[in-house]
Design a protein around this motif. Sequence first.
Motif, PDB file in Angstrom:
ATOM      1  N   MET A  40       8.711  11.851 -30.017  1.00  0.00           N
ATOM      2  CA  MET A  40       8.461  13.186 -29.457  1.00  0.00           C
ATOM      3  C   MET A  40       7.129  13.744 -29.975  1.00  0.00           C
ATOM      4  O   MET A  40       6.359  14.341 -29.227  1.00  0.00           O
ATOM      5  N   LYS A  41       6.864  13.540 -31.262  1.00  0.00           N
ATOM      6  CA  LYS A  41       5.592  14.020 -31.829  1.00  0.00           C
ATOM      7  C   LYS A  41       4.417  13.282 -31.207  1.00  0.00           C
ATOM      8  O   LYS A  41       3.374  13.881 -30.943  1.00  0.00           O
ATOM      9  N   ALA A  42       4.570  11.989 -30.955  1.00  0.00           N
ATOM     10  CA  ALA A  42       3.505  11.212 -30.316  1.00  0.00           C
ATOM     11  C   ALA A  42       3.260  11.713 -28.888  1.00  0.00           C
ATOM     12  O   ALA A  42       2.105  11.832 -28.461  1.00  0.00           O
ATOM     13  N   MET A  43       4.342  12.012 -28.161  1.00  0.00           N
ATOM     14  CA  MET A  43       4.180  12.544 -26.804  1.00  0.00           C
ATOM     15  C   MET A  43       3.525  13.921 -26.833  1.00  0.00           C
ATOM     16  O   MET A  43       2.673  14.230 -25.995  1.00  0.00           O
ATOM     17  N   ALA A  44       3.905  14.758 -27.789  1.00  0.00           N
ATOM     18  CA  ALA A  44       3.300  16.091 -27.908  1.00  0.00           C
ATOM     19  C   ALA A  44       1.807  15.975 -28.215  1.00  0.00           C
ATOM     20  O   ALA A  44       0.988  16.701 -27.639  1.00  0.00           O
ATOM     21  N   ALA A  45       1.443  15.058 -29.106  1.00  0.00           N
ATOM     22  CA  ALA A  45       0.025  14.864 -29.435  1.00  0.00           C
ATOM     23  C   ALA A  45      -0.743  14.349 -28.219  1.00  0.00           C
ATOM     24  O   ALA A  45      -1.873  14.781 -27.958  1.00  0.00           O
ATOM     25  N   ALA A  46      -0.125  13.453 -27.456  1.00  0.00           N
ATOM     26  CA  ALA A  46      -0.763  12.932 -26.244  1.00  0.00           C
ATOM     27  C   ALA A  46      -0.953  14.047 -25.214  1.00  0.00           C
ATOM     28  O   ALA A  46      -2.017  14.154 -24.587  1.00  0.00           O
ATOM     29  N   ALA A  47       0.063  14.883 -25.054  1.00  0.00           N
ATOM     30  CA  ALA A  47      -0.047  16.012 -24.112  1.00  0.00           C
ATOM     31  C   ALA A  47      -1.143  16.978 -24.566  1.00  0.00           C
ATOM     32  O   ALA A  47      -1.889  17.513 -23.733  1.00  0.00           O
ATOM     33  N   LYS A  48      -1.263  17.172 -25.864  1.00  0.00           N
ATOM     34  CA  LYS A  48      -2.306  18.051 -26.397  1.00  0.00           C
ATOM     35  C   LYS A  48      -3.698  17.475 -26.088  1.00  0.00           C
ATOM     36  O   LYS A  48      -4.624  18.207 -25.782  1.00  0.00           O
ATOM     37  N   THR A  49      -3.818  16.160 -26.175  1.00  0.00           N
ATOM     38  CA  THR A  49      -5.077  15.499 -25.845  1.00  0.00           C
ATOM     39  C   THR A  49      -5.453  15.757 -24.388  1.00  0.00           C
ATOM     40  O   THR A  49      -6.593  16.132 -24.084  1.00  0.00           O
ATOM     41  N   ILE A  50      -4.496  15.572 -23.486  1.00  0.00           N
ATOM     42  CA  ILE A  50      -4.755  15.796 -22.065  1.00  0.00           C
ATOM     43  C   ILE A  50      -5.068  17.265 -21.812  1.00  0.00           C
ATOM     44  O   ILE A  50      -6.009  17.595 -21.089  1.00  0.00           O
ATOM     45  N   SER A  63     -10.692   6.780 -20.855  1.00  0.00           N
ATOM     46  CA  SER A  63      -9.904   5.874 -21.711  1.00  0.00           C
ATOM     47  C   SER A  63      -8.934   6.655 -22.608  1.00  0.00           C
ATOM     48  O   SER A  63      -7.789   6.229 -22.799  1.00  0.00           O
ATOM     49  N   GLU A  64      -9.367   7.793 -23.137  1.00  0.00           N
ATOM     50  CA  GLU A  64      -8.478   8.612 -23.971  1.00  0.00           C
ATOM     51  C   GLU A  64      -7.399   9.282 -23.130  1.00  0.00           C
ATOM     52  O   GLU A  64      -6.249   9.387 -23.550  1.00  0.00           O
ATOM     53  N   PHE A  65      -7.779   9.743 -21.951  1.00  0.00           N
ATOM     54  CA  PHE A  65      -6.829  10.359 -21.023  1.00  0.00           C
ATOM     55  C   PHE A  65      -5.755   9.328 -20.662  1.00  0.00           C
ATOM     56  O   PHE A  65      -4.561   9.617 -20.697  1.00  0.00           O
ATOM     57  N   GLN A  66      -6.199   8.115 -20.335  1.00  0.00           N
ATOM     58  CA  GLN A  66      -5.269   7.050 -19.972  1.00  0.00           C
ATOM     59  C   GLN A  66      -4.390   6.668 -21.154  1.00  0.00           C
ATOM     60  O   GLN A  66      -3.179   6.471 -21.002  1.00  0.00           O
ATOM     61  N   TRP A  67      -4.971   6.568 -22.354  1.00  0.00           N
ATOM     62  CA  TRP A  67      -4.187   6.261 -23.547  1.00  0.00           C
ATOM     63  C   TRP A  67      -3.086   7.317 -23.738  1.00  0.00           C
ATOM     64  O   TRP A  67      -1.938   6.982 -24.038  1.00  0.00           O
ATOM     65  N   ALA A  68      -3.438   8.593 -23.575  1.00  0.00           N
ATOM     66  CA  ALA A  68      -2.456   9.666 -23.751  1.00  0.00           C
ATOM     67  C   ALA A  68      -1.346   9.556 -22.699  1.00  0.00           C
ATOM     68  O   ALA A  68      -0.155   9.670 -23.015  1.00  0.00           O
ATOM     69  N   ALA A  69      -1.739   9.320 -21.443  1.00  0.00           N
ATOM     70  CA  ALA A  69      -0.742   9.170 -20.372  1.00  0.00           C
ATOM     71  C   ALA A  69       0.158   7.961 -20.645  1.00  0.00           C
ATOM     72  O   ALA A  69       1.385   8.038 -20.475  1.00  0.00           O
ATOM     73  N   ASP A  70      -0.442   6.868 -21.107  1.00  0.00           N
ATOM     74  CA  ASP A  70       0.343   5.663 -21.399  1.00  0.00           C
ATOM     75  C   ASP A  70       1.292   5.872 -22.574  1.00  0.00           C
ATOM     76  O   ASP A  70       2.394   5.328 -22.592  1.00  0.00           O
ATOM     77  N   MET A 170       4.546  17.881 -15.492  1.00  0.00           N
ATOM     78  CA  MET A 170       5.038  17.133 -16.648  1.00  0.00           C
ATOM     79  C   MET A 170       5.423  18.094 -17.772  1.00  0.00           C
ATOM     80  O   MET A 170       6.488  17.952 -18.379  1.00  0.00           O
ATOM     81  N   LEU A 171       4.584  19.083 -18.040  1.00  0.00           N
ATOM     82  CA  LEU A 171       4.894  20.068 -19.085  1.00  0.00           C
ATOM     83  C   LEU A 171       6.153  20.859 -18.733  1.00  0.00           C
ATOM     84  O   LEU A 171       6.956  21.164 -19.612  1.00  0.00           O
ATOM     85  N   GLN A 172       6.313  21.180 -17.446  1.00  0.00           N
ATOM     86  CA  GLN A 172       7.528  21.881 -17.018  1.00  0.00           C
ATOM     87  C   GLN A 172       8.762  21.002 -17.234  1.00  0.00           C
ATOM     88  O   GLN A 172       9.830  21.501 -17.572  1.00  0.00           O
ATOM     89  N   THR A 173       8.595  19.703 -17.067  1.00  0.00           N
ATOM     90  CA  THR A 173       9.699  18.773 -17.308  1.00  0.00           C
ATOM     91  C   THR A 173      10.097  18.798 -18.781  1.00  0.00           C
ATOM     92  O   THR A 173      11.284  18.824 -19.113  1.00  0.00           O
ATOM     93  N   CYS A 174       9.092  18.833 -19.661  1.00  0.00           N
ATOM     94  CA  CYS A 174       9.376  18.932 -21.104  1.00  0.00           C
ATOM     95  C   CYS A 174      10.128  20.230 -21.411  1.00  0.00           C
ATOM     96  O   CYS A 174      11.113  20.226 -22.148  1.00  0.00           O
TER      97      CYS A 174
END
Length: 184
Positions: A40-50, A63-70, A170-174
């Motif tokens: 969950m923390k990794a997903m939150a950090a990825a969402a923060k990046t996006i 590449s960073e956007f894609q890494w976060a989405a992946d 996606m954020l609304q889903t969270c």
Amino acid sequence: MRLTADANKFGLFAFMAAVLMTAGMVSAEEDIVAIRQADMKAMAAAAKTISGMFKDSTTYKASEFQWAADTIRDKSGGVLSAHFASATDSRQSKAGPNILKERDRFDRIANDLRDYAVALDAAAQKNPGPMTASMRMKPGEAMGGGPFGTHVRNEHELSAMPAEHTFHLMLQTCTTCHTRFRME
């Protein structure tokens, strides 16, 4: 006398085995809680990046956007559902007991999250240079869904909408999942 001593040894052995089994179960429960909290923390950090890239499009790097989405894709869907496959009675857990009662709904939300992340990955692949206007929402464009009514559209509709809109869904889903299934 010998029989009593053997019975006492067996009783002590059985007691120790029960203690070790209980400790093992508690440890396994705490391990899954720790794993899902880390995810969950990794997903939150990825969402923060996006989110940061949408706030300041000059920071966009495909590449960073894609890494976060992946990252979100890889930790959602079936992986997320599996983390909540059984009741966990750990003090560390903030998961509500209704996840098991509403398994289908929880799984749909986990899959929606994955589908949005897949669409964001595709947007990064289509936009390897700077963030394009096609990735951004237009002023006044409705975000749709709402925190209690988020639904995944089909793949064609997801790929046709701006990545920023997909990100908001996606954020609304969270938010929907946390509102419904998280205790605070």
